[in-house]
Design a protein around this motif. Structure first.
Motif, mmCIF file in Angstrom:
data_model
loop_
_atom_site.group_PDB
_atom_site.id
_atom_site.type_symbol
_atom_site.label_atom_id
_atom_site.label_comp_id
_atom_site.label_asym_id
_atom_site.label_seq_id
_atom_site.Cartn_x
_atom_site.Cartn_y
_atom_site.Cartn_z
ATOM 1 N N ASP A 163 36.077 36.988 35.858
ATOM 2 C CA ASP A 163 36.992 36.834 34.732
ATOM 3 C C ASP A 163 37.120 38.170 34.028
ATOM 4 O OD1 ASP A 163 38.723 35.671 32.985
ATOM 5 O OD2 ASP A 163 37.313 34.231 32.130
ATOM 6 N N GLY A 164 38.166 38.303 33.237
ATOM 7 C CA GLY A 164 38.394 39.526 32.478
ATOM 8 C C GLY A 164 38.232 39.287 30.991
ATOM 9 N N TRP A 165 37.869 40.346 30.270
ATOM 10 C CA TRP A 165 37.671 40.256 28.823
ATOM 11 C C TRP A 165 38.091 41.568 28.209
ATOM 12 C CZ3 TRP A 165 34.530 43.028 25.378
ATOM 13 C CH2 TRP A 165 34.342 42.458 24.120
ATOM 14 N N SER A 166 38.774 41.501 27.078
ATOM 15 C CA SER A 166 39.199 42.726 26.399
ATOM 16 C C SER A 166 39.118 42.541 24.892
ATOM 17 C CB SER A 166 40.632 43.106 26.804
ATOM 18 O OG SER A 166 41.535 42.073 26.444
ATOM 19 N N GLN A 167 38.811 43.635 24.212
ATOM 20 C CA GLN A 167 38.757 43.649 22.757
ATOM 21 C C GLN A 167 39.070 45.062 22.307
ATOM 22 O OE1 GLN A 167 35.493 41.615 20.567
ATOM 23 N NE2 GLN A 167 35.090 43.613 19.653
ATOM 24 N N ASN A 168 40.185 45.190 21.586
ATOM 25 C CA ASN A 168 40.668 46.506 21.167
ATOM 26 C C ASN A 168 40.883 47.382 22.396
ATOM 27 O OD1 ASN A 168 40.486 45.614 18.497
ATOM 28 N ND2 ASN A 168 38.359 46.281 18.329
ATOM 29 N N SER A 169 40.157 48.505 22.504
ATOM 30 C CA SER A 169 40.333 49.415 23.642
ATOM 31 C C SER A 169 39.321 49.163 24.744
ATOM 32 C CB SER A 169 40.210 50.868 23.166
ATOM 33 O OG SER A 169 38.926 51.089 22.602
ATOM 34 N N ILE A 170 38.539 48.083 24.633
ATOM 35 C CA ILE A 170 37.480 47.793 25.601
ATOM 36 C C ILE A 170 37.954 46.700 26.550
ATOM 37 C CG2 ILE A 170 35.086 47.054 25.873
ATOM 38 C CD1 ILE A 170 34.837 47.845 22.806
ATOM 39 N N ALA A 171 37.709 46.872 27.830
ATOM 40 C CA ALA A 171 38.046 45.854 28.834
ATOM 41 C C ALA A 171 36.925 45.783 29.862
ATOM 42 C CB ALA A 171 39.374 46.181 29.521
ATOM 43 N N LEU A 172 36.581 44.562 30.252
ATOM 44 C CA LEU A 172 35.503 44.344 31.216
ATOM 45 C C LEU A 172 35.954 43.361 32.283
ATOM 46 C CD1 LEU A 172 32.567 43.769 28.682
ATOM 47 C CD2 LEU A 172 33.035 45.878 29.939
ATOM 48 N N VAL A 199 43.448 51.006 33.023
ATOM 49 C CA VAL A 199 44.249 50.721 34.212
ATOM 50 C C VAL A 199 44.991 49.408 34.011
ATOM 51 C CG1 VAL A 199 42.707 51.937 35.796
ATOM 52 C CG2 VAL A 199 42.322 49.522 35.338
ATOM 53 N N GLU A 200 46.071 49.251 34.738
ATOM 54 C CA GLU A 200 46.827 48.001 34.679
ATOM 55 C C GLU A 200 45.998 46.879 35.321
ATOM 56 O OE1 GLU A 200 51.070 46.095 36.261
ATOM 57 O OE2 GLU A 200 50.479 48.137 36.809
ATOM 58 N N HIS A 201 45.963 45.731 34.666
ATOM 59 C CA HIS A 201 45.170 44.616 35.173
ATOM 60 C C HIS A 201 45.981 43.818 36.193
ATOM 61 C CE1 HIS A 201 42.480 44.692 31.321
ATOM 62 N NE2 HIS A 201 42.409 45.795 32.044
ATOM 63 N N ASN A 205 44.506 46.131 41.449
ATOM 64 C CA ASN A 205 43.422 46.846 40.774
ATOM 65 C C ASN A 205 42.181 45.970 40.607
ATOM 66 O OD1 ASN A 205 44.926 49.196 40.528
ATOM 67 N ND2 ASN A 205 45.736 48.647 38.517
ATOM 68 N N ILE A 206 42.397 44.686 40.338
ATOM 69 C CA ILE A 206 41.253 43.777 40.195
ATOM 70 C C ILE A 206 40.520 43.634 41.525
ATOM 71 C CG2 ILE A 206 40.598 41.371 39.757
ATOM 72 C CD1 ILE A 206 42.852 41.264 37.691
ATOM 73 N N SER A 207 41.282 43.480 42.609
ATOM 74 C CA SER A 207 40.651 43.333 43.924
ATOM 75 C C SER A 207 39.887 44.594 44.314
ATOM 76 C CB SER A 207 41.706 42.995 44.988
ATOM 77 O OG SER A 207 42.612 44.074 45.167
ATOM 78 N N GLU A 208 40.438 45.766 43.991
ATOM 79 C CA GLU A 208 39.752 47.019 44.310
ATOM 80 C C GLU A 208 38.465 47.155 43.500
ATOM 81 O OE1 GLU A 208 40.325 49.311 46.609
ATOM 82 O OE2 GLU A 208 41.946 48.066 47.367
ATOM 83 N N ALA A 232 45.215 33.030 35.636
ATOM 84 C CA ALA A 232 46.073 34.217 35.571
ATOM 85 C C ALA A 232 46.579 34.585 36.967
ATOM 86 C CB ALA A 232 45.307 35.384 34.964
ATOM 87 N N PRO A 233 47.883 34.872 37.108
ATOM 88 C CA PRO A 233 48.426 35.242 38.432
ATOM 89 C C PRO A 233 47.734 36.454 39.044
ATOM 90 C CG PRO A 233 50.211 34.767 36.887
ATOM 91 C CD PRO A 233 48.943 34.781 36.083
ATOM 92 N N SER A 234 47.308 37.395 38.201
ATOM 93 C CA SER A 234 46.654 38.603 38.731
ATOM 94 C C SER A 234 45.297 38.272 39.357
ATOM 95 C CB SER A 234 46.473 39.634 37.615
ATOM 96 O OG SER A 234 45.743 39.085 36.534
ATOM 97 N N MET A 235 44.559 37.306 38.773
ATOM 98 C CA MET A 235 43.267 36.913 39.344
ATOM 99 C C MET A 235 43.466 36.202 40.678
ATOM 100 S SD MET A 235 40.998 38.096 37.272
ATOM 101 C CE MET A 235 39.519 37.279 37.856
ATOM 102 N N LYS A 236 44.480 35.368 40.762
ATOM 103 C CA LYS A 236 44.782 34.688 42.026
ATOM 104 C C LYS A 236 45.216 35.698 43.086
ATOM 105 C CE LYS A 236 47.551 30.961 44.058
ATOM 106 N NZ LYS A 236 47.843 31.733 45.268
ATOM 107 N N ALA A 237 46.055 36.665 42.666
ATOM 108 C CA ALA A 237 46.522 37.685 43.604
ATOM 109 C C ALA A 237 45.354 38.517 44.135
ATOM 110 C CB ALA A 237 47.544 38.586 42.917
#
Length: 675
Positions: A163-172, A199-201, A205-208, A232-237
């Motif tokens: 899963d993805g998480w973001s807060q302000n300028s932080i993303a994990l 980077v664009e989510h 990029n997620i798979s890499e 999210a479509p990006s997670m499925k992709a």
């Protein structure tokens, strides 16, 4: 976490939960389980004693009883110290663990009071600098905890949630692995909480990034059985690009179904809007909140704040409605006495509104309970489809009841949720993993409430092929090889191949005997051999069977697996709350092939709760304003330690999942409600 008392109660619609022992309905005035415990204590003392003992043992295991004369810290370190570590090193480790567990900034060690406390308990020890703990001890701890996790995953099938998480300028981007061992215990471990900012989510990029995480730890994508993700479509992709089976978290799905239903009717939207306005009003007005608190005490109403709901938090709207209804008398009295006439009119709930909210509680309470059941760490993918089917049956029943009433505002809500359930179930029913997992679950196998008999038969062949594929992988030494970095391959010498005409030197026959004199003079008698020479003409005492061809081996496996499936089909079905892990632990010998594939399929969770809990930790870490200089690398190490530390150091106190959720809900403006 669901209370243990629910083992003895069914969820009753009206007037309350029904006791499984005496079938009596127990009325509840709020969402707590206090009245259920009381019923069990006075009506069924034996069961109460048993469940209380289990609860006490569990607490004793997690929180050791304090000794009246506790040993000194230095004595404890001597007895608990790791081999090869000095007392000073062990103290450094314990201080770092303390900072991580309590979400403290590393600068806390520089406080004079902290240094005095440590010196009092550990005479002669000098507290190091904050940078020493952050740059030296924490990375060592993280490595020490991650290495056993990676070793346990090597060349074994496992699943993971991401899963993805973001807060302000932080993303994990999180990766949490799930593995079932030979003892049928599932181990959920956080493998990474990798920085993902700048980077664009996108799916690529997620798979890499996921591929990079596995490559870094020497794990193979072929080991992955399935991925649990959000919608999210990006997670499925990303999962599709990695050619991995995946499905959406079941709790996310239920949340979307509830959201579809609540938005379908105007009067429902209006009533919930008023509830939100009330919660925001009391959250921002200290004077009004204090006055409402006095009214609650005077009316003998539990003194709890009205929580604010968060759109992305599961069931938070349900908790808001429950508290509004529970505090009905206090709220009505407050607004009748309040001088804020305009504000009172905007927030005033009519009797019709309260009646509607009562009906919503009846509806949403079922979704809340199922979400809690799915959130168990031992929940498996096999429960996904049965849960959806049973929710549809529940909604159909409510729809029929709504037709009997002349005026029912809930009709459109129920219909919208039913349509949403049916539409989403169609997509779920095409997922192989979710159906395969039902075959090996003693609670749902061949149950015609979830699939027709013809459907079970048609899916059986596909399941057996899937089982044989993983059986072959497990018995093929090179099948689950780890991913390799290209730059490592380029920098290391390539091994010589004996089939390469360029690298293999030509040898003449005479080269084997360069010194003919030595070759002729050296005579070796048979008596000089220490081992007996094998006689090819001797009669073999245990002839080797002719190796099976791949097709013959596959046919033999499928035939044996069918026999086990038939035996499992004819056995009594377990109940919903029974544990399939315990069942296979007892019956693994009788079902060797099914237990093998069950270990693989039971590694798949029904939800991405493990990732959500990790991000609760992330919210607490980044929510500390004293840690605004914390680097992404240090934050990842802190989260890995926080998530996995309790599994390697059991005697120390840890934050429960409920504590994490409660503190993050406070940060989001949602007060925690005990249930």
């Amino acid at each position: 976490m669901v209370s243990a008392v629910w083992e003895y109660f069914d969820i009753g619609l009206e007037p309350g939960p029904k006791c499984k022992l005496c079938r009596k309905a127990v009325k509840r005035t709020d969402t707590s389980t206090k009245c259920l415990w009381s019923h069990l204590r006075y009506k069924h003392p034996q069961q109460f004693k048993k469940i209380s003992q289990d609860k006490t043992q569990k607490k004793t295991r997690n929180y050791p009883i304090m000794d009246k004369n506790p040993p000194r810290i230095d004595e404890t370190l001597k007895s608990q110290g790791r081999k090869g570590e000095s007392e000073s090193d062990e103290t450094d480790t314990m201080i770092a663990q303390f900072l991580i567990r309590k979400n403290l900034a590393f600068s806390a060690v520089e406080a004079p009071e902290f240094q005095m406390l440590v010196c009092k308990g550990r005479p002669g020890y000098k507290v190091k600098s904050a940078r020493y703990y952050s740059d030296q001890i924490v990375p060592q701890l993280a490595k020490r905890i991650i290495e056993p996790i990676v070793d346990s995953l090597k060349k074994k099938p496992f699943s993971f949630t991401s899963d993805g998480w973001s807060q302000n300028s932080i993303a994990l981007l999180s990766v949490t692995t799930h593995l079932v061992g030979d003892d049928f215990q599932r181990k959920d471990s956080v493998l990474a909480a990798a920085p993902f900012a700048g980077v664009e989510h996108s799916g690529l990029n997620i798979s890499e990034k996921q591929k990079e995480i596995f490559r870094r730890h020497g794990l193979a994508l072929d080991q992955v059985v399935a991925v649990v993700r959000d919608g999210a479509p990006s997670m499925k992709a990303a999962a599709d690009l990695l050619q991995l089976d995946s499905f959406q978290c079941c709790c996310h799905l239920l949340h979307l179904i509830v959201k579809d239903g609540l938005g379908a009717q105007e009067c429902v939207r209006t009533a919930i809007g008023k509830c939100r306005t009330i919660a925001n009003f009391f959250h921002h007005s200290q004077k009004a909140s204090c006055y409402l608190s006095k009214l609650r005490l005077s009316l003998n109403i539990p003194n709890r704040q009205v929580p604010r709901d968060v759109p992305t938090r599961w069931n938070s709207t349900f908790y808001l409605i429950v508290e509004i209804v529970n505090q009905k008398q206090a709220l009505l009295k407050f607004f009748s006495e309040a001088k804020l006439k305009k504000k009172s009119l905007e927030m005033a709930l009519s009797e019709q509104d309260f009646c509607l909210l009562q009906k919503l509680i009846k509806l949403l309470g079922v979704f809340d309970m199922e979400t809690k059941k799915l959130s168990f760490e031992q929940s498996t993918a096999s429960v996904y489809i049965p849960t959806m089917k049973n929710l549809i049956n529940f909604l159909v029943k409510l729809k029929f009841e709504s037709k009997q009433e002349s005026q029912n505002e809930m009709k459109m809500v129920v219909e919208a949720m039913l349509n949403s359930c049916n539409d989403r179930l169609k997509k779920v029913m095409s997922n192989d993993i979710l159906i395969f997992s039902m075959f090996v679950d003693p609670r749902f196998k061949y149950d015609e409430n979830y699939m027709e008999a013809t459907e079970w038969s048609s899916w059986e062949e596909r399941f057996l092929k899937f089982a044989y594929k993983w059986h072959s992988k497990l018995n093929e030494p090179t099948a689950l090889e780890p991913l390799q970095d290209n730059f490592l391959n380029d920098s290391q010498p390539t091994s010589t191949s004996f089939d390469d005409p360029v690298l293999v030197e030509e040898q003449d026959e005479d080269d084997y005997f360069e010194d003919e004199e030595f070759a002729e003079s050296e005579e070796v008698s048979q008596d000089s051999f220490s081992e007996e020479v094998y006689d090819i003409w001797a009669e073999s005492k245990s002839p080797h069977p002719t190796p099976k061809t791949p097709d013959a081996e596959k046919s033999s496996y499928i035939a044996d697996a069918k026999v086990e499936l038939l035996r499992l089909k004819n056995m009594e079905k377990l109940k919903r709350n029974d544990c399939p892990f315990d069942w296979f632990r007892k019956n693994a010998v009788a079902f060797p092939l099914l237990s093998e594939i069950a270990r693989i399929l039971f590694s798949i969770s029904a939800t991405s709760v493990s990732s959500e809990r990790l991000f609760s930790t992330a919210g607490l870490i980044y929510g500390n304003k004293l840690r605004n200089r914390l680097s992404a690398e240090k934050a990842e190490q802190a989260m890995l330690l926080k998530a996995n530390l309790h599994k390697s150091t059991a005697p120390l106190e840890t934050d429960s999942d409920d504590d994490l959720d409660a503190r993050e809900m406070e940060d989001d403006g949602v007060e925690h409600i005990d249930s």
